[in-house]
Scaffold this motif. Sequence first.
Motif, PDB file in Angstrom:
ATOM      1  N   GLU A  56     -13.476  11.286 -11.939  1.00 36.56           N
ATOM      2  CA  GLU A  56     -12.924  12.496 -11.425  1.00 36.56           C
ATOM      3  C   GLU A  56     -11.383  11.865 -10.587  1.00 36.56           C
ATOM      4  N   LEU A  57     -11.599  10.704 -10.241  1.00 36.51           N
ATOM      5  CA  LEU A  57     -10.269  10.080  -9.720  1.00 36.51           C
ATOM      6  C   LEU A  57      -9.208   9.545 -10.937  1.00 36.51           C
ATOM      7  N   SER A  58      -9.903   9.375 -11.848  1.00 36.76           N
ATOM      8  CA  SER A  58      -9.077   8.715 -13.116  1.00 36.76           C
ATOM      9  C   SER A  58      -8.472  10.166 -13.925  1.00 36.76           C
ATOM     10  N   TRP A  59      -9.251  11.010 -13.777  1.00 35.35           N
ATOM     11  CA  TRP A  59      -8.618  12.309 -14.482  1.00 35.35           C
ATOM     12  C   TRP A  59      -7.456  12.793 -13.428  1.00 35.35           C
ATOM     13  N   ALA A  60      -7.683  12.744 -12.272  1.00 42.34           N
ATOM     14  CA  ALA A  60      -6.507  13.212 -11.049  1.00 42.34           C
ATOM     15  C   ALA A  60      -5.356  12.163 -11.140  1.00 42.34           C
ATOM     16  N   ALA A  61      -5.650  11.192 -11.375  1.00 40.71           N
ATOM     17  CA  ALA A  61      -4.616  10.046 -11.457  1.00 40.71           C
ATOM     18  C   ALA A  61      -3.944  10.031 -13.033  1.00 40.71           C
ATOM     19  N   ASN A  62      -4.057  11.239 -13.882  1.00 43.67           N
ATOM     20  CA  ASN A  62      -3.477  11.115 -15.052  1.00 43.67           C
ATOM     21  C   ASN A  62      -4.044  10.074 -16.005  1.00 43.67           C
ATOM     22  N   GLY A  63      -5.384   9.899 -15.828  1.00 50.59           N
ATOM     23  CA  GLY A  63      -6.247   8.852 -17.093  1.00 50.59           C
ATOM     24  C   GLY A  63      -6.037   7.527 -16.709  1.00 50.59           C
ATOM     25  N   LEU A  64      -5.670   7.023 -15.491  1.00 47.42           N
ATOM     26  CA  LEU A  64      -5.709   5.548 -14.919  1.00 47.42           C
ATOM     27  C   LEU A  64      -7.022   5.059 -15.196  1.00 47.42           C
ATOM     28  N   SER A  65      -7.074   3.905 -15.726  1.00 50.65           N
ATOM     29  CA  SER A  65      -8.249   3.373 -15.958  1.00 50.65           C
ATOM     30  C   SER A  65      -9.380   3.397 -14.912  1.00 50.65           C
ATOM     31  N   GLU A  66     -10.672   3.693 -15.394  1.00 49.82           N
ATOM     32  CA  GLU A  66     -11.697   3.601 -14.181  1.00 49.82           C
ATOM     33  C   GLU A  66     -11.820   2.135 -13.735  1.00 49.82           C
ATOM     34  N   LYS A  67     -11.572   1.160 -14.306  1.00 52.43           N
ATOM     35  CA  LYS A  67     -11.673  -0.165 -14.218  1.00 52.43           C
ATOM     36  C   LYS A  67     -10.714  -0.457 -13.206  1.00 52.43           C
ATOM     37  N   LYS A  68      -9.567  -0.365 -13.257  1.00 53.09           N
ATOM     38  CA  LYS A  68      -8.548  -0.573 -12.250  1.00 53.09           C
ATOM     39  C   LYS A  68      -8.777   0.189 -10.888  1.00 53.09           C
ATOM     40  N   ILE A  69      -9.147   1.537 -10.921  1.00 50.93           N
ATOM     41  CA  ILE A  69      -9.507   2.033  -9.846  1.00 50.93           C
ATOM     42  C   ILE A  69     -10.909   1.430  -9.151  1.00 50.93           C
ATOM     43  N   GLY A  70     -11.810   0.974  -9.985  1.00 49.36           N
ATOM     44  CA  GLY A  70     -12.800   0.265  -9.317  1.00 49.36           C
ATOM     45  C   GLY A  70     -12.719  -1.060  -8.420  1.00 49.36           C
ATOM     46  N   ARG A  71     -11.444  -1.797  -9.144  1.00 49.58           N
ATOM     47  CA  ARG A  71     -11.118  -2.937  -8.528  1.00 49.58           C
ATOM     48  C   ARG A  71     -10.375  -2.463  -7.253  1.00 49.58           C
ATOM     49  N   ALA A  72      -9.641  -1.468  -7.410  1.00 47.21           N
ATOM     50  CA  ALA A  72      -8.973  -1.111  -5.994  1.00 47.21           C
ATOM     51  C   ALA A  72      -9.869  -0.585  -5.115  1.00 47.21           C
ATOM     52  N   ILE A  73     -10.931  -0.081  -5.267  1.00 48.98           N
ATOM     53  CA  ILE A  73     -11.921   0.410  -4.170  1.00 48.98           C
ATOM     54  C   ILE A  73     -12.425  -0.666  -3.711  1.00 48.98           C
ATOM     55  N   LYS A  74     -13.063  -1.659  -4.468  1.00 53.16           N
ATOM     56  CA  LYS A  74     -13.286  -2.823  -3.847  1.00 53.16           C
ATOM     57  C   LYS A  74     -12.364  -3.399  -2.834  1.00 53.16           C
ATOM     58  N   HIS A  75     -11.295  -3.708  -3.330  1.00 57.26           N
ATOM     59  CA  HIS A  75      -9.975  -4.212  -2.354  1.00 57.26           C
ATOM     60  C   HIS A  75     -10.012  -3.360  -1.081  1.00 57.26           C
ATOM     61  N   THR A  76      -9.870  -2.341  -1.324  1.00 58.39           N
ATOM     62  CA  THR A  76      -9.586  -1.219  -0.132  1.00 58.39           C
ATOM     63  C   THR A  76     -10.852  -1.313   0.851  1.00 58.39           C
ATOM     64  N   LYS A  77     -11.934  -1.272   0.339  1.00 54.36           N
ATOM     65  CA  LYS A  77     -13.319  -1.227   1.076  1.00 54.36           C
ATOM     66  C   LYS A  77     -13.272  -2.759   2.076  1.00 54.36           C
ATOM     67  N   HIS A  78     -12.756  -3.812   1.454  1.00 57.91           N
ATOM     68  CA  HIS A  78     -12.871  -5.095   2.039  1.00 57.91           C
ATOM     69  C   HIS A  78     -11.755  -5.083   3.004  1.00 57.91           C
ATOM     70  N   ILE A  79     -10.592  -4.480   2.960  1.00 51.58           N
ATOM     71  CA  ILE A  79      -9.459  -4.421   3.793  1.00 51.58           C
ATOM     72  C   ILE A  79      -9.704  -3.436   4.972  1.00 51.58           C
ATOM     73  N   SER A  80     -10.478  -2.304   4.617  1.00 55.50           N
ATOM     74  CA  SER A  80     -10.883  -1.283   5.763  1.00 55.50           C
ATOM     75  C   SER A  80     -11.917  -1.731   6.504  1.00 55.50           C
ATOM     76  N   ASN A  81     -12.426  -3.027   6.286  1.00 56.30           N
ATOM     77  CA  ASN A  81     -13.737  -3.791   6.901  1.00 56.30           C
ATOM     78  C   ASN A  81     -15.043  -2.714   6.660  1.00 56.30           C
ATOM     79  N   ASP A  82     -14.822  -2.373   5.390  1.00 56.41           N
ATOM     80  CA  ASP A  82     -16.210  -1.388   5.139  1.00 56.41           C
ATOM     81  C   ASP A  82     -16.590  -1.971   3.775  1.00 56.41           C
ATOM     82  N   SER A  83     -16.346  -3.114   3.688  1.00 52.12           N
ATOM     83  CA  SER A  83     -16.769  -3.989   2.442  1.00 52.12           C
ATOM     84  C   SER A  83     -18.330  -3.763   2.198  1.00 52.12           C
ATOM     85  N   GLU A  84     -18.697  -3.265   1.082  1.00 52.77           N
ATOM     86  CA  GLU A  84     -19.985  -3.244   0.550  1.00 52.77           C
ATOM     87  C   GLU A  84     -20.360  -3.630  -0.787  1.00 52.77           C
TER      88      GLU A  84
END
Length: 198
Positions: A56-84
Amino acid sequence: MSDRLGLAETVKDLANEIYKKTDNAKSGKGGNKNATIAACLYVACEKLKNPRRIRELSWAANGLSEKKIGRAIKHTKHISNDSEEETRDEGVSVNAGDFLRRFCSHLGMSNQAVKATQEAVQKTAELDIRRSPVTVAATVIYMITQLSVDPKQIQEVSAVTGVAEVTLKKSYKEICPYASRMVPAWFASEDSVKKLCS
């Protein structure tokens, strides 16, 4: 992106806070700004128990690759001290019930069918079902609609939930043996549930 997904102000506000943390922690990597924004929305939705799928996020971001979003999620969770460990489409803290209301609404299910679906999904927590939360939600929705006055086709459920028809069929076969323990007695008779799974 948040407007395309129809997200509430509380989600947007939390995503902005997460984005500021991410921006302040600049790690020297350029990164993709849209992927970071999508990741912040993903984490905010997850924290507020209103999850969205990476698709859904890929669609909302005009087709941005799911792989790129997945990597960004991992990085974001790590930074926001919510790393899972798990940053796949379904996060660790997400359960099937979190997706139900939205899916049921999109399918135009009756209030009784929605209530029965919620009760059935709660009971899946006690069972040994090894499927993602989204797949469990989609399967239970399909099962309940087959017992209602307005049955939905598997293609409809697949389209709304984003779960492939093949996956839905496999999951249905796995979950059906538990149907009599899951489906509320007030919603469907024991005979109806037996016929459903025969």
